[in-house]
Write a protein that holds these residues in place. Structure first.
Motif, PDB file in Angstrom:
ATOM      1  N   LEU A  67      12.378  17.107 -13.276  1.00 52.98           N
ATOM      2  CA  LEU A  67      11.831  15.944 -13.976  1.00 52.98           C
ATOM      3  C   LEU A  67      10.348  15.798 -13.674  1.00 52.98           C
ATOM      4  CD1 LEU A  67      11.423  13.562 -11.582  1.00 52.98           C
ATOM      5  CD2 LEU A  67      13.897  13.523 -11.761  1.00 52.98           C
ATOM      6  N   ASP A  68       9.708  14.900 -14.420  1.00 50.68           N
ATOM      7  CA  ASP A  68       8.346  14.469 -14.120  1.00 50.68           C
ATOM      8  C   ASP A  68       8.419  13.034 -13.601  1.00 50.68           C
ATOM      9  OD1 ASP A  68       7.420  16.865 -15.305  1.00 50.68           O
ATOM     10  OD2 ASP A  68       7.325  15.893 -17.273  1.00 50.68           O
ATOM     11  N   PHE A  69       7.515  12.686 -12.691  1.00 52.74           N
ATOM     12  CA  PHE A  69       7.456  11.308 -12.214  1.00 52.74           C
ATOM     13  C   PHE A  69       6.004  10.892 -11.986  1.00 52.74           C
ATOM     14  CE2 PHE A  69       7.321  13.652  -8.198  1.00 52.74           C
ATOM     15  CZ  PHE A  69       6.409  12.931  -7.433  1.00 52.74           C
ATOM     16  N   LYS A  70       5.781   9.594 -12.064  1.00 55.75           N
ATOM     17  CA  LYS A  70       4.503   9.024 -11.653  1.00 55.75           C
ATOM     18  C   LYS A  70       4.763   7.662 -11.034  1.00 55.75           C
ATOM     19  CE  LYS A  70       3.184   6.901 -16.103  1.00 55.75           C
ATOM     20  NZ  LYS A  70       2.144   6.842 -17.163  1.00 55.75           N
ATOM     21  N   VAL A  71       3.893   7.246 -10.137  1.00 58.14           N
ATOM     22  CA  VAL A  71       4.054   5.959  -9.465  1.00 58.14           C
ATOM     23  C   VAL A  71       2.777   5.149  -9.580  1.00 58.14           C
ATOM     24  CG1 VAL A  71       5.779   6.805  -7.834  1.00 58.14           C
ATOM     25  CG2 VAL A  71       3.366   6.943  -7.232  1.00 58.14           C
ATOM     26  N   THR A  72       2.937   3.833  -9.553  1.00 61.80           N
ATOM     27  CA  THR A  72       1.801   2.924  -9.497  1.00 61.80           C
ATOM     28  C   THR A  72       1.494   2.600  -8.036  1.00 61.80           C
ATOM     29  OG1 THR A  72       3.208   0.968  -9.646  1.00 61.80           O
ATOM     30  CG2 THR A  72       2.475   1.934 -11.721  1.00 61.80           C
ATOM     31  N   LYS A  73       0.460   1.834  -7.787  1.00 63.56           N
ATOM     32  CA  LYS A  73       0.082   1.453  -6.429  1.00 63.56           C
ATOM     33  C   LYS A  73       1.275   0.833  -5.704  1.00 63.56           C
ATOM     34  CE  LYS A  73      -2.673   0.586  -2.943  1.00 63.56           C
ATOM     35  NZ  LYS A  73      -3.211   1.689  -2.096  1.00 63.56           N
ATOM     36  N   ALA A  74       1.566   1.333  -4.508  1.00 70.97           N
ATOM     37  CA  ALA A  74       2.678   0.871  -3.661  1.00 70.97           C
ATOM     38  C   ALA A  74       4.044   1.188  -4.252  1.00 70.97           C
ATOM     39  CB  ALA A  74       2.563  -0.618  -3.355  1.00 70.97           C
ATOM     40  N   GLY A  75       4.091   2.048  -5.271  1.00 76.70           N
ATOM     41  CA  GLY A  75       5.364   2.427  -5.878  1.00 76.70           C
ATOM     42  C   GLY A  75       6.308   3.062  -4.867  1.00 76.70           C
ATOM     43  N   ASN A  76       7.578   2.721  -4.964  1.00 81.59           N
ATOM     44  CA  ASN A  76       8.592   3.205  -4.027  1.00 81.59           C
ATOM     45  C   ASN A  76       9.889   3.391  -4.793  1.00 81.59           C
ATOM     46  OD1 ASN A  76      10.482   3.644  -2.036  1.00 81.59           O
ATOM     47  ND2 ASN A  76       9.939   1.863  -0.800  1.00 81.59           N
ATOM     48  N   GLY A  77      10.067   4.589  -5.351  1.00 84.93           N
ATOM     49  CA  GLY A  77      11.297   4.912  -6.059  1.00 84.93           C
ATOM     50  C   GLY A  77      12.111   5.906  -5.253  1.00 84.93           C
ATOM     51  N   GLY A  78      12.933   6.666  -5.938  1.00 83.78           N
ATOM     52  CA  GLY A  78      13.719   7.672  -5.231  1.00 83.78           C
ATOM     53  C   GLY A  78      14.801   8.257  -6.104  1.00 83.78           C
ATOM     54  N   ILE A  79      15.250   9.454  -5.707  1.00 85.45           N
ATOM     55  CA  ILE A  79      16.394  10.095  -6.328  1.00 85.45           C
ATOM     56  C   ILE A  79      17.478  10.182  -5.268  1.00 85.45           C
ATOM     57  CG2 ILE A  79      17.249  12.108  -7.570  1.00 85.45           C
ATOM     58  CD1 ILE A  79      14.940  10.751  -8.988  1.00 85.45           C
TER      59      ILE A  79
END
Length: 215
Positions: A67-79
């Motif tokens: 996949l492709d991903f991008k985050v914003t400032k302080a972004g905290n995602g996960g798989i």
């Protein structure tokens, strides 16, 4: 000759059938979440408006996820992979952290920033592009081996079988306190896949999400 051609065509068809497919349908009808907070926008980008995990309906074992991903400032995602209990997934699953590298390096250290197997095995450098730029991610999950590639580089090579002590990692460090209920060597290697998006003050976006089996 005709028989040989027919066999070749059938073999080619089987090969194509075993290839990558979209993990999620565009209407997310093959996924579930406690609240309807996830959606694809007109650009095919998947994101959430609230901190709720999006889970696949299907369980997966031995697979390659890209996949492709991008985050914003302080972004905290996960798989999240190998989840057998989506209501209480933290003790019995593996999470690959997707995050604003610098921000979460300062908060959690190498085991809590982008590319880490969260709480257990960190990264040795920043493999990501600047904030708000798209990155590529590939997870190769085969049994207890979980390899994390970011932008074409091997960012993490995680061997679950080495994590036999729930209170201590092989390097002598401790997992984060809320992750010590079960040793990761005991986690089943089949389960649902979960996506974490809006978690904290930043957001995470995903696109081109494909999965294929590994024999």
């Amino acid at each position: 000759m005709m028989k040989r051609i027919l066999i070749t065509v059938v073999a080619l068809g089987l090969s194509l059938g075993a290839g990558a497919k979209d993990l999620f349908k565009k209407d997310l009808s093959n996924a579930h979440c406690k609240e309807p907070v996830w959606s694809f926008n007109e650009k095919g980008e998947l994101s959430s408006t609230k901190d709720q995990i999006l889970w696949t309906n299907e369980e997966y074992e031995n697979f390659e996820l890209t996949l492709d991903f991008k985050v914003t400032k302080a972004g905290n995602g996960g798989i999240i992979i190998y989840s057998k209990n989506n209501d209480n997934w933290i003790p019995e699953s593996i999470e690959i952290q997707i995050a604003d590298y610098d921000y979460w390096l300062g908060k959690f250290g190498p085991k809590g920033t982008c590319g880490a197997v969260f709480g257990f095995q960190g990264v040795d450098k920043n493999y990501t592009k600047p904030l708000n730029e798209w990155n590529t991610l590939k997870l190769v999950c085969k049994g207890q081996s979980v390899k994390v590639y970011i932008n074409g580089e091997l960012a993490n090579d995680f061997d679950m079988s080495k994590f036999t002590d729930k209170d201590k990692n092989p390097d002598g460090s401790q997992p984060f306190a809320w992750l010590r209920a079960k040793a990761r060597a005991e986690v089943p290697t089949v389960g649902n896949i979960g996506f974490q998006g809006l978690h904290g003050t930043g957001n995470t976006f995903y696109r081109n999400i494909k999965i294929k089996p590994i024999k």
